[in-house]
Write an enzyme that holds these catalytic residues in place. Sequence first.
Site, PDB file in Angstrom:
ATOM      1  N   HIS A  53       0.875  -1.174   0.000  1.00 16.65           N
ATOM      2  CA  HIS A  53       0.000   0.000   0.000  1.00 16.65           C
ATOM      3  C   HIS A  53       0.919   1.233   0.000  1.00 16.65           C
ATOM      4  O   HIS A  53       2.038   1.179   0.518  1.00 16.65           O
ATOM      5  CB  HIS A  53      -0.829  -0.050   1.288  1.00 16.65           C
ATOM      6  CG  HIS A  53      -1.907   0.981   1.392  1.00 16.65           C
ATOM      7  ND1 HIS A  53      -1.646   2.289   1.724  1.00 16.65           N
ATOM      8  CD2 HIS A  53      -3.247   0.886   1.239  1.00 16.65           C
ATOM      9  CE1 HIS A  53      -2.799   2.956   1.765  1.00 16.65           C
ATOM     10  NE2 HIS A  53      -3.780   2.135   1.465  1.00 16.65           N
ATOM     11  N   ASP A 112       3.226  -4.643   8.039  1.00 11.61           N
ATOM     12  CA  ASP A 112       1.985  -3.884   7.858  1.00 11.61           C
ATOM     13  C   ASP A 112       0.839  -4.900   7.964  1.00 11.61           C
ATOM     14  O   ASP A 112       0.585  -5.662   7.037  1.00 11.61           O
ATOM     15  CB  ASP A 112       2.019  -3.195   6.490  1.00 11.61           C
ATOM     16  CG  ASP A 112       0.674  -2.565   6.115  1.00 11.61           C
ATOM     17  OD1 ASP A 112      -0.318  -2.737   6.868  1.00 11.61           O
ATOM     18  OD2 ASP A 112       0.618  -1.908   5.061  1.00 11.61           O
ATOM     19  N   GLN A 139      -4.294  -5.448   6.741  1.00 13.68           N
ATOM     20  CA  GLN A 139      -5.239  -6.395   6.146  1.00 13.68           C
ATOM     21  C   GLN A 139      -5.189  -7.770   6.807  1.00 13.68           C
ATOM     22  O   GLN A 139      -6.045  -8.610   6.538  1.00 13.68           O
ATOM     23  CB  GLN A 139      -4.971  -6.542   4.635  1.00 13.68           C
ATOM     24  CG  GLN A 139      -5.119  -5.263   3.838  1.00 13.68           C
ATOM     25  CD  GLN A 139      -6.560  -4.749   3.786  1.00 13.68           C
ATOM     26  OE1 GLN A 139      -7.510  -5.495   4.001  1.00 13.68           O
ATOM     27  NE2 GLN A 139      -6.730  -3.469   3.518  1.00 13.68           N
ATOM     28  N   LYS A 151     -10.626  -1.140  10.304  1.00  9.11           N
ATOM     29  CA  LYS A 151     -10.784  -2.290   9.402  1.00  9.11           C
ATOM     30  C   LYS A 151     -11.125  -3.558  10.180  1.00  9.11           C
ATOM     31  O   LYS A 151     -11.301  -4.619   9.594  1.00  9.11           O
ATOM     32  CB  LYS A 151      -9.494  -2.505   8.602  1.00  9.11           C
ATOM     33  CG  LYS A 151      -9.185  -1.388   7.606  1.00  9.11           C
ATOM     34  CD  LYS A 151      -8.028  -1.789   6.718  1.00  9.11           C
ATOM     35  CE  LYS A 151      -7.318  -0.617   6.080  1.00  9.11           C
ATOM     36  NZ  LYS A 151      -8.077   0.031   5.019  1.00  9.11           N
ATOM     37  N   CYS A 155      -4.702   2.542  -3.756  1.00 10.71           N
ATOM     38  CA  CYS A 155      -3.473   3.034  -3.114  1.00 10.71           C
ATOM     39  C   CYS A 155      -2.323   2.064  -3.329  1.00 10.71           C
ATOM     40  O   CYS A 155      -1.478   1.877  -2.460  1.00 10.71           O
ATOM     41  CB  CYS A 155      -3.658   3.279  -1.621  1.00 10.71           C
ATOM     42  SG  CYS A 155      -4.846   4.555  -1.263  1.00 10.71           S
TER      43      CYS A 155
END
Lengths: 160, 423
Positions: free
Chosen positions: B135, B212, B215, B238, B378
């Site tokens: 991202h 990261d 997700q 999220k 993104c």
Amino acid sequence: MTAMTGSLLDDLYREILLNHYRQPRNHVAIDSPTCSADGSNPLCGDQVRIDVSIEGDRIAAISFSGSGCSISQSSASMMTEYVKGRTVAEARAGVDAFQRMMITAEAPGLDGFDDIEALIGVAKFPARVKCASLAWKTLEQALAGEGGAVTTDERSTEHV
Amino acid sequence: MTLTATPDSGARLPFDITRIRRDFPILKREIGGVPLVYLDNAATSQKPVQVIAELTRFYRDHNANIHRGVHTLSVESTDLYEGARARIGAFIGATDPHEVVFTRNTTESINLVAHAWGRKFLQAGDEVVVTEIEHHSNIVPWQMLRDERGIVLKYIPMLPDGTLDLDEARRIIGPKTKLLSITAMSNALGTIVPLEVLIPLAKAHGATVLVDGAQSVPHMAVDVRTLGADFLAFSGHKMLGPTGIGVLWGRMALLDAMDPFMGGGDMILNVNMERSTWADVPAKFEAGTPNIADAIGLGAAVDYLSALGMDEVRRHEIEITDYALRRLADVPGVSIFGPMDAQQRGGVVSFELEGIHPHDVGQVLDTHGVAIRTGHHCAQPVMAALNVPATARASFYLYNTTSEVDALASALEATTKFFGMGG
């Protein structure tokens, strides 16, 4: 699809618009343009390049190239058809009229603007106004003789 | 009176989709007269009544500033805020809740590391390795640091199927690698990254590792004790929590050695006119009044997920994703990007519909109540590698059903018909 959503969609995607999307006008390159500009709409990846050939105070030839959604590409096609043969001042007035139409959702009633008024439904979809305006803003930039690039997205990045 | 939202009893609820859907009031909404089919969960998730109620309860019954008042409300608010930190820490397997730093979101968490760790410990010529499927939030902070400090930024490339080129990764990760900053799951394609291969590679060269988890943490069990990373960044919104609250987990020794991110109140031990001394971790990184209510709301979200069990959430999403991959492949004109094995991807399906721009697809789908994301997500390097300007993306969560996938498939068929492509 319910009747209501059907008519909303039909407002946005008028037949003349889809016609321009499938058979874009002035989509072939012109030789030695007087001025050019590139435009992009980073939000959905629309890209358009406008090349203009000016003779005296008239736009003798114009072409667009690029890729993007049906709204951005049909608007570009209609724009080229409108300004071809008109004076630079008339073209600039067309740009202003188009941008006003996107804000007010009212037809400007300009001579030769009939097809373009099919894009009036876009005004009800704020996310798509940037798509419709791209080619017109890019033309404005080209006529200003500044070249360079325009974008219809004021943000430098978007977040998912 | 107990101030924690749900006692952490470890009790598991059965994964009952009907009951789960009742917890999310927004799923009852209609869009233009048709039921909402919300398939934009990789952008943000919807919120259960438990989280909404916790926010209301905080503002109604406890609201005060934290860490400084002697009065009852301030003590209660502090307990709730720190209690949320502890439960969020436990959710990701952190042994010390002080290793949980509250931020606004994943982006801020990564920027915090770039500023407070990168500026102190990286020098010109040091290599930071990311991947082509990151991202933008895990690319841009390192580009900024490169321009400022002269570090070298390297990318592990993507293969045409949306997975990473691991042979190339073995060549790129080396003795000069000081940081591997890597997504656990691609937001654009759903690709699950083999961290169990890449993290040991980086560690073998003594590199620091940032994951990261924007997700991954919402969708699968993530345990920092077995992950092997030094930093983990994720966002509350999220994972059923409020917007505006995120987390940076880091190893205490690293957090301790870092300089503050921002200066101000709550992050200092002492201030005089000449200099200040820093508060301990995590207060050192939480300058100013933090996002108290939303941290507490995220605590409630974590309770909700813990009660369901993250392995159950993942199992459900594999089921939905597997169904979607097969169902969408049957829709005329649909091409799917990324790995075709639901075990190798999260609940994200990026696709294109032949001859129709993704933005137009999303527009028509909306009139069928189907909410998807269209654009570059993104992740412009991914779009460039796939040679497309944009994709349409459906992304699933624990409340989605196979009949919603069917609704997406029929809406796509109607879209093709509407544009007069393929009759």
